[in-house]
Design a protein around this motif. Structure first.
Motif, short mmCIF file in Angstrom:
data_model
loop_
_atom_site.label_atom_id
_atom_site.label_comp_id
_atom_site.label_asym_id
_atom_site.label_seq_id
_atom_site.Cartn_x
_atom_site.Cartn_y
_atom_site.Cartn_z
N GLY A 64 0.82 -1.21 0.00
CA GLY A 64 0.00 0.00 0.00
C GLY A 64 0.85 1.25 0.00
N GLU A 65 0.20 2.35 0.35
CA GLU A 65 0.87 3.66 0.27
C GLU A 65 1.61 3.95 1.57
N GLY A 66 0.86 4.10 2.63
CA GLY A 66 1.47 4.40 3.92
C GLY A 66 0.39 4.35 4.97
N PRO A 67 0.77 4.27 6.24
CA PRO A 67 -0.22 4.16 7.31
C PRO A 67 -1.13 5.39 7.37
N GLY A 68 -2.39 5.15 7.72
CA GLY A 68 -3.31 6.23 8.03
C GLY A 68 -3.41 6.39 9.54
N GLU B 206 -3.87 3.06 11.56
CA GLU B 206 -2.66 2.24 11.45
C GLU B 206 -1.54 2.83 12.32
N PRO C 29 -0.75 -2.42 9.37
CA PRO C 29 -1.26 -1.82 8.14
C PRO C 29 -2.73 -2.18 7.85
N PHE C 30 -3.39 -1.29 7.17
CA PHE C 30 -4.74 -1.53 6.65
C PHE C 30 -5.70 -2.07 7.72
N ASN D 260 3.75 -1.44 3.23
CA ASN D 260 3.50 -0.12 2.66
C ASN D 260 4.76 0.48 2.07
N HIS E 203 -5.72 1.74 -5.34
CA HIS E 203 -5.65 1.65 -3.89
C HIS E 203 -7.07 1.51 -3.32
N1 URA Z 1 -3.67 2.87 3.34
C1 URA Z 1 -2.46 2.37 3.04
O1 URA Z 1 -1.94 2.58 1.95
N2 URA Z 1 -1.82 1.64 3.93
C2 URA Z 1 -2.34 1.37 5.12
O2 URA Z 1 -1.68 0.68 5.88
C3 URA Z 1 -3.62 1.90 5.42
C4 URA Z 1 -4.26 2.63 4.52
#
Ligand code: URA
Ligand code: SF4
Length: 271
Positions: A128-132, A135, A141-142, A169, A243
């Motif tokens: 994925g992209e990165g933690p929100g 997270e 993650p996610f 991520n 995504h």
């Molecule tokens: N979106 C992401 O790309 N990664 C995450 O871990 C959570 C949301």
């Protein structure tokens, strides 16, 4: 109704449960060169492009023997540029290094770094992209809304976090306000993802959105143009799709994402 079908119904994808039989047209091939002996790559670096057929990268690469020398999971500051050296790290050391990393500005406002989660013998790697926000609080993650959709998609593929799939991520720390990570942040964090891939040796990688594709393939990738192709990353096929957070905002594209996952499944099974 079986569980898979009910999951597909839930995410609005049931009519699309079908395997794509035909192999798509020859695809561009991006060879992301191994950068782990050097400083993090510059994210804009261009990569050689050439054809790759849909199944030929799906074979598991021979394992590379890990050197026995001790691991120094360090963030070393070389001149003015932080260099992450996790070339020899095992899983636990790698996670520790991520949790204590201060190599880019994203560490300043994170609560917890989010190394990744899942089956360390997985055939599938989702990036994925990165933690929100959630997270960042939980260190996994996610786990928010986008994660629920991702879990439903994984379930429809017959895998689950911890069973057949690993989830990571492109950046391990939350970008403030959930902004898109900057290219230099993705590049800085890239050695961690690189090492995760080396340790995991997945048979297929799914890039969820542009930052993931950028981190994996080393260049600017447009999702719409990259869908339905395989990119080669050191012998491991990479498939690009939307995504889940984008899909929550654009549910009409869920069907395309499901096609992409079916394509990835076909690539994995050598179709
Ligand atoms: N979106 C992401 O790309 N990664 C995450 O871990 C959570 C949301
Ligand atoms: Fe380190 Fe990556 Fe977090 Fe930046 S985003 S501080 S490189 S772990």
């Amino acid at each position: 109704m079986n569980r898979r079908l009910s999951i597909l119904r839930e995410i609005g994808l049931a009519p699309l449960w079908r395997s794509r039989q035909s192999v798509p047209a020859p695809a561009p091939h991006v060879e992301a060169t191994s950068e782990h002996a050097k400083a993090p790559r510059s994210a804009g670096a261009s990569a050689p492009v050439g054809p790759m057929t849909a199944g030929n990268g799906a074979r598991r690469q021979a394992s590379t023997a890990l050197p026995a020398r001790p691991v120094a999971p360090a963030v070393v500051t070389a001149a003015d540029r932080p260099v992450i050296d996790v070339r020899n790290a095992g899983w636990d050391t790698l996670e520790q290094a991520i949790r204590s990393c201060t190599a880019c500005r994203l560490h300043e406002r994170r609560t917890l770094a989010v190394p990744g989660v899942g089956d360390r013998k997985a055939e599938w790697l989702f990036v994925g992209e990165g933690p929100g926000a959630e997270e960042d609080l939980r260190g996994e993650p996610f786990v928010g809304q986008a994660g629920k959709l991702l879990d439903a998609m994984l379930a429809a593929l017959g895998v689950a976090r911890g069973r057949g799939v690993y989830i990571a991520n492109s950046v391990k720390c939350r970008p403030p306000g959930n902004r898109t990570p900057e290219s230099d942040e993705i590049a800085c964090c890239q050695p961690y993802l690189e090492r995760q891939i080396e340790l995991l040796r997945p048979r297929i990688i799914v890039a969820l959105g542009r930052p993931a594709a950028q981190s994996l393939l080393g260049g600017e990738i447009k999702i719409a143009a990259a869908r339905g192709r395989t990119f080669d990353r050191q012998g491991i096929p990479v498939v690009v799709t939307y995504h889940p957070a984008y899909l929550l905002r654009n549910p009409s594209d869920k069907a395309k994402a499901w096609e992409d996952l079916c394509f990835a499944r076909d690539v994995l099974s050598g179709a």
